[in-house]
Design an enzyme around this catalytic site. Sequence first.
Site, mmCIF file in Angstrom:
data_model
loop_
_atom_site.group_PDB
_atom_site.id
_atom_site.type_symbol
_atom_site.label_atom_id
_atom_site.label_comp_id
_atom_site.label_asym_id
_atom_site.label_seq_id
_atom_site.Cartn_x
_atom_site.Cartn_y
_atom_site.Cartn_z
ATOM 1 N N THR A 1 -20.358 -4.761 -7.846
ATOM 2 C CA THR A 1 -21.378 -4.592 -8.978
ATOM 3 C C THR A 1 -21.511 -3.051 -9.098
ATOM 4 O O THR A 1 -21.875 -2.507 -9.791
ATOM 5 C CB THR A 1 -22.631 -5.500 -8.467
ATOM 6 O OG1 THR A 1 -22.237 -6.600 -8.798
ATOM 7 C CG2 THR A 1 -23.808 -5.090 -9.475
ATOM 8 N N THR B 1 -21.204 -7.813 -3.194
ATOM 9 C CA THR B 1 -21.992 -8.537 -2.080
ATOM 10 C C THR B 1 -21.602 -9.830 -1.994
ATOM 11 O O THR B 1 -21.938 -10.448 -0.764
ATOM 12 C CB THR B 1 -23.460 -8.453 -2.590
ATOM 13 O OG1 THR B 1 -23.492 -8.937 -3.754
ATOM 14 C CG2 THR B 1 -23.989 -7.031 -2.577
#
Length: 594
Positions: free
Chosen positions: A48, A152
Amino acid sequence: MMAAEAAQAGGFLGRALSSTEPAPALEIGGGCGAVAEARVLVINTGGTIGMVPQPEGLAPEANMLAGALKKIPILHDAAYAEETNLYSRLHLGDDTLVLPISRQNKRIIYTILELSPLLDSSNMTPAEWDKIGSLLEIYYEKYDGFVILHGTDTMAYTASALSFMCENLGKTIVLTGSQVPIYELRNDGRANLLGSLLFAGQFVIPEVCLYFHNKLYRGNRVTKVDAESFNAFSSPNLPSLATAEVDIIINWETVWRANTTKKFAIHKMNFDQHVGLLRIFPGITAEAVKGFLQSPIKGIVLETYGSGNAPNNCPALLEELQKATERGVVILNCTQCLRGSVSLVYETGKTLMDAGVIPGGDMTPEAALTKLAYVLSKPGTLAEKREMVKENLRGEMTVVPIGTQITLKDSKFIQEIAKYLFISCKEELAAVRDALTPPLACAAAKNGDIDALKALQNMGGNLSSEDYDGRTPLHVASCEGNLEIVKHLLKSGATVYAKDRFGATPLLNAIKFRHHDVICLLRTTGAHLSSQELVNVGTELCSLAFNGDVEGLLAWHLAGVDLNHPGYDGSTPYAMARAANRMKVMEFLCQLEA
Ligand code: ASN
């Protein structure tokens, strides 16, 4: 050159570095004035942090990050780059940036190597872990530290896998990413990247770490616990290694060290994919377990209840587990609970052990799975591998010490001092110990007093701690040339990469005092000279050659330095030896050439 090298890592290179760019950290003349410059390699794998909205949702965008970061003053000091001629001085390309000066008076110069394609971490596989490992291997000596930008979702898996793959690690590797893209107004990417760079560039924490939301964790201890908060990770069974709040505070006692004299190496796993995670649930059938354990499976992590319990009222299920262990499948027992350890408190846990299941302590499932894959990909018999799985390889599990533990209260020396200073609480005692360890350990290293060093260790003193000049016991022992002490310090986790306030490493100290055996041992452990230490090397070599100092030249040679470096006026050491009629030096240099 860098592009070609990176291509060896599996064609995973993006536009990062041009093929004409030299390996910068080995350049001579890297330092600039009184400010120490550190070099960090940022390997961008995706996630991200570098994503932009696409018609189908957020996705990574290639060739964008370095340009965007250059416009953010806290992540790039354009004025410094210009004033110090950074780009021409170090032959840098567009993908290198420099941070503003840190509180520790350091400049961190970081180069972004972008992988291709950039991935959402949900798409990552063990093949990518091997590719990251290859890049770390290629660039290990060229940078002071490493940051890996990663999504993540599977960051805990990659961090765990890399922790095992990095054997005898001596430098800081930090994985980070973000929950919101760095290009958005409100995001966590900038702070996460900045913090990671500061740790990787300024501190030798020789671990694969994960930095998120102001905390530096041991990579193989974390798990993602929140999909919506900036505080996305938790390290349930180990406190963080460091916090970066008003001050950066490092919990040095928790830092794991390789304790070895072996060189850094990446163990390519050619990742053994015949491993898996099996979560026990109420009503799980023996058939389901049997199906899961079929060949070619070689190892599984069994996620059990509480402190390692599984039903013991279902003999068929236990029989399947037992048959599998007898066939050679390695089964590791980990708890489904976020916190806590597998123990033998309950009968239901003991039954599993009787079936050949190995207790996995307080390992996270991510660590347990990657450890299994690592161990199974190493050479050795099944019995050796079963033993290796039980060992604490990289600080991934808590080992309860056998026998009595030495505590501060047992330390007569510190207690005497405490009495003298009228202090008694544990925290104050620890503070006294920490204040006294650096000078005492340096003195012990100077005197060759191994018993004193051991006593300091037993008190919990950190033998890698620095004195006021940034000098460590290993610096002192390297100056003294005491091979035994150097060995002991290395085996106690002392780092060969420590730099004193003058930028000198223990290797440079050993060279200066011509301790050839110490130089060889430090080199075996992975020591190398930094660009700062190599600034005037040519002139130094010329002077040694002119003075007929073969021993001095040999020391530099053993340290891996090319003895053809020209001096400030362009003449070579050989030319200087000839001018001064130093026959021995000329013979020595000719022998090296032969
Ligand atoms: N899906 C993203 C990834 O893991 C999540 C993130 O990075 N926050 O790549």
